[in-house]
Enzyme design. Sequence first.
Site, short mmCIF file in Angstrom:
data_model
loop_
_atom_site.label_atom_id
_atom_site.label_comp_id
_atom_site.label_asym_id
_atom_site.label_seq_id
_atom_site.Cartn_x
_atom_site.Cartn_y
_atom_site.Cartn_z
CG ASP A 198 -2.49 -0.72 1.04
OD1 ASP A 198 -1.98 -2.11 0.54
OD2 ASP A 198 -3.04 -0.86 1.95
CB CYS A 231 -3.01 -7.27 -0.80
SG CYS A 231 -3.27 -6.05 0.47
CE LYS A 246 -0.87 -8.50 3.30
NZ LYS A 246 -1.23 -7.36 2.82
CG HIS A 269 -3.17 -11.38 1.91
ND1 HIS A 269 -3.64 -9.53 1.38
CD2 HIS A 269 -4.03 -11.35 2.56
CE1 HIS A 269 -4.77 -9.98 2.07
NE2 HIS A 269 -5.44 -10.82 2.71
CG HIS A 284 -2.38 -3.23 5.16
ND1 HIS A 284 -2.94 -3.22 5.19
CD2 HIS A 284 -3.08 -3.71 3.30
CE1 HIS A 284 -4.35 -3.63 5.01
NE2 HIS A 284 -4.31 -3.70 4.12
CG ASP A 317 0.68 -4.47 -2.20
OD1 ASP A 317 0.37 -3.34 -2.01
OD2 ASP A 317 -0.25 -5.53 -1.05
CG ASN A 318 -2.45 -2.67 -3.36
OD1 ASN A 318 -2.80 -3.40 -2.63
ND2 ASN A 318 -2.04 -1.31 -2.74
CE LYS A 358 -5.34 -1.39 -0.05
NZ LYS A 358 -5.49 -2.48 1.11
#
Length: 480
Positions: A54, A91, A145, A147, A230, A288-289, A305
């Site tokens: 993020d 994510c 992470k 996920h 995040h 990731d975004n 995001k």
Amino acid sequence: MTNKQKIDRRTFLKTFGPAAAAAGPLWLLGGLPLSCFRGERSQKPNIVFILADDLGYKDLGYCGGWTQTPNIDKLAAAATHLDQFYVQPLCSPTRSSLMTGRYPMRYGLQAGVIRPWAQHGLPLEERTLGEALKAAGYTTAICGKWHLGHLDYRYLPTARGFDHQYGLYNGAIDYFTHIRDGALDWNRDDKPLHEEGYATDLIAAESVRLIEQHDFSRPLFLYVAFNAPHSPFQAPPAYLDMYKSIEEPRKRAYAAMVTCMDNAIGKIVSAIDKRGIRRNTLIFFCSDNGGMDIVSDNRPLRGQKGLLYEGGIRVRAFAVWPGVLEPGVVVREPLHMVDMFPTLVKLAGGSLESKNGRPLDGKDAWATISKGQPSPHHEILLNVTPFNGAIRCGEWKLIQNGHLEGNYNGPMPTEHKFELFNLAEDPYEKNDLSQKNPQKLEELKIRLKFYADQAVEAHILPSKMPKDFRIPKAWGHPDY
């Protein structure tokens, strides 16, 4: 359009911000002492893939951002930059794109994220990047992470190609207690781990330990997936004190989290230098975004995001490999996270043969990154869900229902809004050309439908935990 552009120092500073000036001699030589060019090395490159969580498009110091990131700035000054690098809006879909080289709509992860109570994960039929690199002779490790599912042991990293695992399975854990929704989410080698410390610092320490102890007669793939910055917005007091001038508590904590992550990255790079392996190590960094507008800055891009506008899916990305990739080069060709799978596997001398003949969507982009050749794509699917979608074809981009964010799970829209942008002329998506270019609009709608028709059913979960769900003592370990 220039595919690969070498820019001088003045242009670099204008493009990426004044903080890049702190790079000093990094600009020319990667900032490495000669001792870093000596030491053990395998013929295949070590790969260190660093993923932020993020991170806003303009948040880093070298981008003119408002956070202090001297270590990332120095790394960026020694890097080749991917100026049009796309990810997924959330994510789990981005991580699955990296791990498989396939669009998330191929396996049901195109909508939302994998929540703690999910009864699914990355399908076991999918071949992961960890598996492919392990088969190519690499030691594989993930710190951070995951996920991508924790329903049972088969979905955990050590069952998906990673020799070593450390960190969390979900997102949004407490950074200090490592608890998510009442259960522990901290593990080593996929066994619950009770450990004190701030998550970002712990991830860095484990990464450094692995680098220090690894026998580099065998190449290393180290996937460092920070959960920072995040939410929840938490940071150690020493980092919060660096931003006393920021009154809004979430923004202050966010800035502190970014700087703490920067310090962690500095420690990892320092460990690489001390082992004398920098010359044979590819370091890749991206988010990731896009970031969340409440705390981060995605300007000048539109959106944040969760959205399919550029601010949600186009991120800062760069690659560093002294002597192989030229510092200061900006690659302006569109690439996507799915390209990292085939690019890294081919670079490692591995096989791209998939399980059960599943084709890759990603393309080997090494010639684009290292030699400035055109993008291997004539089109890139940015995402498609039952509710919205987006595709880029050359300079053109189509967005369907761009106002709906990635976690949307409401009723199906009765009307669909389509927007058409020419990104070469309008990179910030201010001018919708759908009415002026009906032929191009229809052309891209056909291409988006082409992918929508191939999509498998999306796993769409409620945003809140079901009342009858039994929370385990430790996520991923129902019998713990």
